[in-house]
Design a protein around this motif. Sequence first.
Motif, PDB file in Angstrom:
ATOM      1  N   LEU A   1     -12.327  62.270  65.465  1.00 32.13           N
ATOM      2  CA  LEU A   1     -11.164  62.500  65.716  1.00 32.13           C
ATOM      3  C   LEU A   1     -11.197  62.894  67.411  1.00 32.13           C
ATOM      4  O   LEU A   1     -10.254  62.696  68.085  1.00 32.13           O
ATOM      5  N   GLY A   2     -12.256  63.505  67.889  1.00 34.05           N
ATOM      6  CA  GLY A   2     -12.541  63.733  69.266  1.00 34.05           C
ATOM      7  C   GLY A   2     -12.293  62.391  69.792  1.00 34.05           C
ATOM      8  O   GLY A   2     -11.896  62.322  71.115  1.00 34.05           O
TER       9      GLY A   2
ATOM     10  N   ALA B   1      -9.847  61.524  73.116  1.00 33.96           N
ATOM     11  CA  ALA B   1     -10.233  61.468  74.357  1.00 33.96           C
ATOM     12  C   ALA B   1      -9.755  60.016  74.817  1.00 33.96           C
ATOM     13  O   ALA B   1      -9.303  59.857  75.827  1.00 33.96           O
ATOM     14  N   GLY B   2      -9.542  59.170  74.008  1.00 34.93           N
ATOM     15  CA  GLY B   2      -9.201  57.741  74.105  1.00 34.93           C
ATOM     16  C   GLY B   2      -7.573  57.737  74.528  1.00 34.93           C
ATOM     17  O   GLY B   2      -7.126  57.106  75.294  1.00 34.93           O
ATOM     18  N   LEU B   3      -6.896  58.726  73.505  1.00 30.24           N
ATOM     19  CA  LEU B   3      -5.464  58.867  73.612  1.00 30.24           C
ATOM     20  C   LEU B   3      -5.257  59.281  75.356  1.00 30.24           C
ATOM     21  O   LEU B   3      -4.315  58.705  75.935  1.00 30.24           O
TER      22      LEU B   3
ATOM     23  N   VAL C   1      -3.013  58.032  80.626  1.00 33.97           N
ATOM     24  CA  VAL C   1      -3.139  57.864  82.107  1.00 33.97           C
ATOM     25  C   VAL C   1      -3.233  56.371  82.446  1.00 33.97           C
ATOM     26  O   VAL C   1      -2.474  56.038  83.604  1.00 33.97           O
ATOM     27  N   LEU C   2      -3.746  55.252  81.734  1.00 33.15           N
ATOM     28  CA  LEU C   2      -3.795  54.129  82.058  1.00 33.15           C
ATOM     29  C   LEU C   2      -2.086  53.547  81.877  1.00 33.15           C
ATOM     30  O   LEU C   2      -1.792  52.802  82.981  1.00 33.15           O
ATOM     31  N   GLY C   3      -1.731  53.959  80.941  1.00 30.54           N
ATOM     32  CA  GLY C   3      -0.248  53.525  80.611  1.00 30.54           C
ATOM     33  C   GLY C   3       0.643  53.986  81.902  1.00 30.54           C
ATOM     34  O   GLY C   3       1.587  52.994  82.230  1.00 30.54           O
TER      35      GLY C   3
ATOM     36  N   PHE D   1      -6.534  51.166  73.745  1.00 34.81           N
ATOM     37  CA  PHE D   1      -5.666  51.283  72.610  1.00 34.81           C
ATOM     38  C   PHE D   1      -6.289  50.501  71.353  1.00 34.81           C
ATOM     39  O   PHE D   1      -6.635  51.072  70.306  1.00 34.81           O
ATOM     40  N   ALA D   2      -7.087  49.492  71.676  1.00 35.60           N
ATOM     41  CA  ALA D   2      -7.953  48.702  70.560  1.00 35.60           C
ATOM     42  C   ALA D   2      -9.101  49.498  70.118  1.00 35.60           C
ATOM     43  O   ALA D   2      -9.382  49.456  69.187  1.00 35.60           O
TER      44      ALA D   2
END
Length: 131
Positions: A73-74, A78-80, A85-87, A111-112
């Motif tokens: 979940l962490g 972190a990926g989110l 930011v990239l989005g 996202f992948a």
Amino acid sequence: MGDYFLPLRALHMTCAGLSIAGFVLRCIWMLTDSRLLAARANKTVPHIVDTLLLASAIALVAIIGFGPNAAWLGAKIAGLVVYIVLGTFALKRGRTKGARAAFGVLAIIVFAFIASVARTHDPLGFLHSIL
């Protein structure tokens, strides 16, 4: 609470699919200078979808518990943050269309990664097979 897990997961996965599909479509519109990007619905619908996505994620964590699932979940959280930011650079803050396109591709890859972490419950997601 267990009775809510499957519908919440279905809602979460549906919103995730709608979110990335909308992001890709908005990237295409941005790159092609489409007037559709400025439409009111295209400025509000993504926020509604992403709010439902986040709310369903919080509800799912409330059901499954964070502690025993903290690692994967962490990694998703972190990926989110990286994806968001990239989005923003892909859709608004990138200085050139080339930079925006590159940020868009990177956001899709992140996202992948997030989806692979969710699928495998492995904090490395698809990176596990690469590393």
